[in-house]
Design a protein around this motif. Structure first.
Motif, mmCIF file in Angstrom:
data_model
loop_
_atom_site.group_PDB
_atom_site.id
_atom_site.type_symbol
_atom_site.label_atom_id
_atom_site.label_comp_id
_atom_site.label_asym_id
_atom_site.label_seq_id
_atom_site.Cartn_x
_atom_site.Cartn_y
_atom_site.Cartn_z
ATOM 1 N N GLU B 144 0.840 -1.197 0.000
ATOM 2 C CA GLU B 144 0.000 0.000 0.000
ATOM 3 C C GLU B 144 0.877 1.250 0.000
ATOM 4 O O GLU B 144 0.654 2.187 -0.761
ATOM 5 N N LEU B 145 1.907 1.194 0.827
ATOM 6 C CA LEU B 145 2.811 2.336 1.010
ATOM 7 C C LEU B 145 3.490 2.741 -0.298
ATOM 8 O O LEU B 145 3.671 3.922 -0.577
ATOM 9 N N VAL B 146 3.886 1.765 -1.103
ATOM 10 C CA VAL B 146 4.580 2.083 -2.366
ATOM 11 C C VAL B 146 3.615 2.006 -3.547
ATOM 12 O O VAL B 146 4.038 1.960 -4.700
ATOM 13 N N GLU B 147 2.319 1.997 -3.244
ATOM 14 C CA GLU B 147 1.277 2.015 -4.277
ATOM 15 C C GLU B 147 1.389 0.835 -5.229
ATOM 16 O O GLU B 147 1.359 0.978 -6.440
ATOM 17 N N LEU B 148 1.571 -0.341 -4.662
ATOM 18 C CA LEU B 148 1.616 -1.553 -5.484
ATOM 19 C C LEU B 148 0.551 -2.564 -5.039
ATOM 20 O O LEU B 148 0.634 -3.741 -5.384
ATOM 21 N N ALA B 149 -0.414 -2.085 -4.283
ATOM 22 C CA ALA B 149 -1.482 -2.990 -3.842
ATOM 23 C C ALA B 149 -2.123 -3.627 -5.077
ATOM 24 O O ALA B 149 -2.334 -2.968 -6.094
ATOM 25 N N GLY B 150 -2.389 -4.922 -5.007
ATOM 26 C CA GLY B 150 -2.975 -5.610 -6.159
ATOM 27 C C GLY B 150 -1.940 -6.303 -7.032
ATOM 28 O O GLY B 150 -2.289 -7.067 -7.921
ATOM 29 N N PHE B 151 -0.647 -6.041 -6.773
ATOM 30 C CA PHE B 151 0.392 -6.673 -7.588
ATOM 31 C C PHE B 151 1.109 -7.781 -6.820
ATOM 32 O O PHE B 151 2.127 -8.287 -7.264
ATOM 33 N N GLU B 152 0.561 -8.137 -5.670
ATOM 34 C CA GLU B 152 1.233 -9.079 -4.786
ATOM 35 C C GLU B 152 1.538 -10.402 -5.482
ATOM 36 O O GLU B 152 2.583 -11.005 -5.279
ATOM 37 N N LYS B 153 0.611 -10.877 -6.329
ATOM 38 C CA LYS B 153 0.763 -12.204 -6.922
ATOM 39 C C LYS B 153 1.486 -12.175 -8.267
ATOM 40 O O LYS B 153 1.672 -13.207 -8.904
ATOM 41 N N LYS B 154 1.873 -10.969 -8.718
ATOM 42 C CA LYS B 154 2.610 -10.876 -9.981
ATOM 43 C C LYS B 154 4.070 -11.257 -9.752
ATOM 44 O O LYS B 154 4.592 -11.155 -8.643
#
Lengths: 260, 280
Positions: B144-154
């Motif tokens: 969330e902090l680095v604005e990558l929420a949603g990319f965890e499984k990439k």
């Protein structure tokens, strides 16, 4: 997205080529009336396969399942374990690696009779020959793989103050996998060759190598070719199996990546 | 004086404790590092002394070979000084590393390709023995902090360079380290992405209150980000100027057009030129 030919093309093309070769081979033998002892036609080889299915099966179990695969598994596990030990202990790197090098240079025709003397005529001696043959490729490839991490990846582990086991399990072994599978692909082919050739130096009255050598003596060339066909098919399937596991394990490697 | 130093002051000497400034998170005294090469010794660092206080954002700027990365690596105990002393959180750099006192961001993202983005961020947490639930919570938070929420499984290779670098920053933030050491983290990225990441980094610094040491070769980047700019020069690597920035903590990108900003940038440039004047 491009460059991925359809399934039909990927399987159909080589299959078509194969059939074309067989047809030309058949025509060639029939047209020029080649003697059976020199080169039997594919139809004759097929007839031999159908006629002797039971013998071929017994030979296959003896040579492939018992000799080659047992040897391959033992040799691969031993090579892998030795690589881990050599990697951990510098003393072994200096002492064991040169010896392994030396063993790898031994010719199979010299090793096989000795193994028969040590382990008897049955499949155990064939497995032992295979162990000697596949040990080194696995060892060397695993060692190369364990050394394949770059400095930044290792520094990262250092900043976490990770211990040897953690660095091994989370960085070095995953990074080594493409190398280990290269070793396995080489070994899969070697194992089959080793198990067959080793039977030339003494075996019970079954086995693919035994069959080939005796049928040559009896001029049963169609049977020789039947065994060759079975071993070629086995080799291809075994290799393909290793490639499949490789794709599954090293999906992340640039050579394996496909659109996800 | 250089050569006499290590002999004069053994590590156990209580004097070395007195040398550290109270309140300094990182403190270097007469730090030297000489690499022995085939062409003779290379003085990567010579007699470098510096204090970094808690919560500061310190940039190191200078031409290649000035020792800025080497200095950072000394703080991280990735390089071993041949002279002088360095303390991190009041203890030796090695003890600080073993206590996991800092997160390190490298020039390249260096994500492990066989791990997902989430898996890469989990890596330090697994090594440091955080519980499974804590791991998941932390991964979600730093993403969330680095604005990558949603990319965890990439997987890393499915992301752009800028996103990979953000993931590597998230990885350094995932565990409880008060110090962030960053070695030209945005050097390989284009100007627009870099501006954006600089803004994000400042916001992150304000939110977390971490002490940041940041190596760069971009003058605007150094001036924009830092509370303190350390100008270094090569052959031998040394500090030629230390500038305390008068800019406010709140910094929109437009601040780069203000006279104050341009003045500091001038001083940095002068410092770089002075230390570099004898060749090219």
């Amino acid at each position: 997205m491009n460059g991925q030919p359809s399934l039909v093309l990927r399987i159909g093309l080589p299959l078509g080529f194969g059939i074309a070769v067989l047809v030309l081979w058949e025509l060639f033998v029939v047209t020029f009336d080649i003697p059976r002892a020199i080169l039997p036609a594919p139809s004759e080889i097929w007839a031999a396969i159908q006629r002797s299915t039971e013998i071929l099966w017994v030979d296959w179990v003896q040579t492939v399942l018992k000799g080659a695969l047992t040897g391959l598994v033992i040799g691969a596990v031993a090579g892998f374990a030795a690589a881990l030990a050599i990697d951990r202990v510098d003393f072994l790197r200096r002492g064991l690696l040169p010896v392994a090098n030396f063993v790898a240079a031994l010719p199979i025709v010299g090793v096989a009779p000795i193994m028969v003397m040590w382990f008897g005529f049955d499949w155990q001696s064939k497995a032992a020959v295979v162990v000697v043959m596949v040990f080194f490729p696995i060892l060397v490839n695993t060692l190369a793989g364990l050394a394949a991490t770059d400095r930044m990846q290792r520094d990262l582990m250092r900043t976490y103050s990770a211990n040897h086991t953690q660095t091994l399990g989370k960085l070095r072994l995953p990074a080594a996998m493409p190398f280990i599978f290269n070793g396995l692909k080489i070994s899969a082919t070697l194992a089959l060759i080793g198990a067959i050739v080793a039977e030339y130096f003494g075996s019970p009255t079954k086995g693919m190598g035994f069959r080939i050598s005796t049928e040559v003596g009896r001029l049963g060339i169609d049977m020789v070719w039947a065994e060759i066909a079975v071993s070629a098919l086995t080799g291809t399937v075994l290799y393909g199996f290793v490639v499949l596991i490789e794709r599954w394990v090293t999906f992340w490697h640039p050579s394996q990546r496909r659109s996800r | 004086m250089q050569n006499a130093k290590p002999g004069d002051r053994p590590l156990s000497d209580p004097l070395s404790q007195d040398m550290t400034t109270p309140g300094a998170v990182i403190s270097a005294r007469g730090l030297s590092l000489t690499f022995q090469t085939n062409d003779g010794p290379v003085h990567a660092l010579k007699d470098v002394s510096l204090d970094i206080k808690k919560g500061e954002f310190v940039s190191f700027i200078g031409p290649s070979g000035c020792g800025k990365t080497t200095f950072l690596r000394c703080m991280a105990d990735l390089e071993h000084p041949t002279g002088g002393s360095i303390t991190v959180n009041g203890v030796s750099a090695q003890e600080a590393r073993k206590a996991r006192a800092y997160g390190y961001v490298f020039q390249a993202a260096g994500l492990y390709p066989w791990r997902t983005i989430g898996g890469n961020i989990r890596l330090p947490l697994e090594i440091m023995g955080y519980s499974k639930a804590d791991q998941a919570e932390r991964v979600a938070r730093v993403l969330e902090l680095v604005e990558l929420a949603g990319f965890e499984k990439k997987f890393p290779w499915q992301l752009s360079g800028g996103m990979q670098q953000r993931a590597s920053i998230a990885r350094a933030l995932a565990f409880d380290a008060d110090i962030l050491l960053m070695d030209e983290p945005f050097g390989a990225l284009d100007e627009i992405v870099r501006d954006h990441l600089n803004e994000q980094l400042l916001a992150l610094w304000a939110r977390t209150g971490k002490t940041i040491a940041f190596v760069t070769h971009s003058i605007p980047e150094a001036v924009y980000l830092s509370t303190k700019i350390v100008v270094m020069s090569p052959r031998p690597g040394r500090i030629s100027d230390v500038i305390d920035s008068p800019l406010p903590k709140e910094r929109p990108l437009e601040i780069r057009d203000t006279p104050e900003f341009i003045e500091i940038a001038h001083r940095v440039r002068d410092g770089l030129r002075a230390g570099h004047g004898y060749d090219d």
